[in-house]
Design an enzyme around this catalytic site. Sequence first.
Site, PDB file in Angstrom:
ATOM      1  N   ILE A   1       0.863  -1.187   0.000  1.00 44.99           N
ATOM      2  CA  ILE A   1       0.000   0.000   0.000  1.00 44.99           C
ATOM      3  C   ILE A   1       0.896   1.233   0.000  1.00 44.99           C
ATOM      4  O   ILE A   1       1.758   1.390   0.878  1.00 44.99           O
ATOM      5  CB  ILE A   1      -0.946  -0.014   1.220  1.00 44.99           C
ATOM      6  CG1 ILE A   1      -1.889  -1.223   1.090  1.00 44.99           C
ATOM      7  CG2 ILE A   1      -1.731   1.290   1.312  1.00 44.99           C
ATOM      8  CD1 ILE A   1      -2.787  -1.447   2.281  1.00 44.99           C
ATOM      9  N   LEU A   2       0.714   2.070  -0.987  1.00 43.24           N
ATOM     10  CA  LEU A   2       1.546   3.281  -1.090  1.00 43.24           C
ATOM     11  C   LEU A   2       1.032   4.350  -0.125  1.00 43.24           C
ATOM     12  O   LEU A   2      -0.175   4.440   0.132  1.00 43.24           O
ATOM     13  CB  LEU A   2       1.507   3.808  -2.527  1.00 43.24           C
ATOM     14  CG  LEU A   2       2.115   2.853  -3.574  1.00 43.24           C
ATOM     15  CD1 LEU A   2       1.710   3.274  -4.990  1.00 43.24           C
ATOM     16  CD2 LEU A   2       3.634   2.792  -3.451  1.00 43.24           C
TER      17      LEU A   2
ATOM     18  N   HIS B   1      -7.794  -4.281 -10.095  1.00 41.44           N
ATOM     19  CA  HIS B   1      -8.220  -5.062  -8.931  1.00 41.44           C
ATOM     20  C   HIS B   1      -9.158  -6.182  -9.392  1.00 41.44           C
ATOM     21  O   HIS B   1     -10.060  -5.931 -10.211  1.00 41.44           O
ATOM     22  CB  HIS B   1      -8.924  -4.148  -7.932  1.00 41.44           C
ATOM     23  CG  HIS B   1      -9.267  -4.846  -6.656  1.00 41.44           C
ATOM     24  ND1 HIS B   1      -8.312  -5.135  -5.697  1.00 41.44           N
ATOM     25  CD2 HIS B   1     -10.436  -5.359  -6.203  1.00 41.44           C
ATOM     26  CE1 HIS B   1      -8.901  -5.784  -4.692  1.00 41.44           C
ATOM     27  NE2 HIS B   1     -10.184  -5.940  -4.981  1.00 41.44           N
TER      28      HIS B   1
HETATM   29  C1  GAR Z   1      -4.192  -9.746 -10.640  1.00 38.12           C
HETATM   30  O1  GAR Z   1      -5.347 -10.543 -10.584  1.00 38.12           O
HETATM   31  C2  GAR Z   1      -4.472  -8.378 -10.046  1.00 38.12           C
HETATM   32  O2  GAR Z   1      -5.756  -7.908 -10.305  1.00 38.12           O
HETATM   33  C3  GAR Z   1      -4.297  -8.683  -8.586  1.00 38.12           C
HETATM   34  O3  GAR Z   1      -3.181  -9.528  -8.517  1.00 38.12           O
HETATM   35  C4  GAR Z   1      -3.094 -10.282  -9.725  1.00 38.12           C
HETATM   36  C5  GAR Z   1      -1.712 -10.099 -10.298  1.00 38.12           C
HETATM   37  O4  GAR Z   1      -1.515 -10.939 -11.394  1.00 38.12           O
HETATM   38  N1  GAR Z   1      -4.104  -7.479  -7.840  1.00 38.12           N
HETATM   39  C6  GAR Z   1      -4.519  -7.323  -6.592  1.00 38.12           C
HETATM   40  O5  GAR Z   1      -5.086  -8.192  -5.964  1.00 38.12           O
HETATM   41  C7  GAR Z   1      -4.220  -5.949  -6.000  1.00 38.12           C
HETATM   42  N2  GAR Z   1      -4.937  -5.775  -4.805  1.00 38.12           N
HETATM   43  P1  GAR Z   1      -0.279 -10.713 -12.370  1.00 38.12           P
HETATM   44  O6  GAR Z   1       0.971 -10.564 -11.505  1.00 38.12           O
HETATM   45  O7  GAR Z   1      -0.234 -11.965 -13.201  1.00 38.12           O
HETATM   46  O8  GAR Z   1      -0.544  -9.472 -13.184  1.00 38.12           O
END
Ligand code: GAR
Length: 193
Positions: A97-98, A114
């Site tokens: 979290i920034l 998200h």
């Molecule tokens: C993705 O599903 C993204 O939406 C989620 O993490 C995954 C990363 O996948 N982000 C969060 O949950 C942020 N709160 P990736 O590394 O393959 O792009």
Amino acid sequence: MVKLTGYKKIKAAVFISGNGSNLKSLIKFSKKKKSPISIDLIISNNPKAKGLKLGKINKIKRKVYNFKKKYKIENQILSDLKEHKVKMICLAGFMEILSRNFINKFKGKILNIHPSLLPKYKGLNTHQRALDNNEKYSGCTVHFVNSKLDSGKIILQKKIKITKNDTKNSLARKVLIQEHKLYPRSILKIFNL
Ligand code: GAR
């Protein structure tokens, strides 16, 4: 809105923590003529993030930071961003979290993806929580980042149907496929393209 100046692409940084599949889709997008951004820097809080390899293959500068001393690290990141003339940040599976201070320095210029239909299921473990609540639909959201977790202005969302055999893993896979399309579309949208 981010202003596109002249015909030059805006320099962007992508922040990652893990696999980097969204980073991959953003790199592919950034190389297209119609893309308003180039990706000039990848920041990770995790030295083992698989996405860092993608940066190497694509010859994009990478920096890894240990976020234990967050404020100090954020200041270093701010100088990296300045050095690389970065004007926009895409968070793509970045699990830190920034701080408000950092976000204010890039106000209106930080995007996040998200894996839920915000405002539902902010935070972690989104897919399991959606299944536990017998939701019929899930999806993903691209939004501007403000100082409240997963609460900034929504740019675009994509809804998908949850089927009765879905598990948190199958749902994550289905949502991720949509994320890879939604992030580039959201960037085009904020540039009015
Ligand atoms: C993705 O599903 C993204 O939406 C989620 O993490 C995954 C990363 O996948 N982000 C969060 O949950 C942020 N709160 P990736 O590394 O393959 O792009």
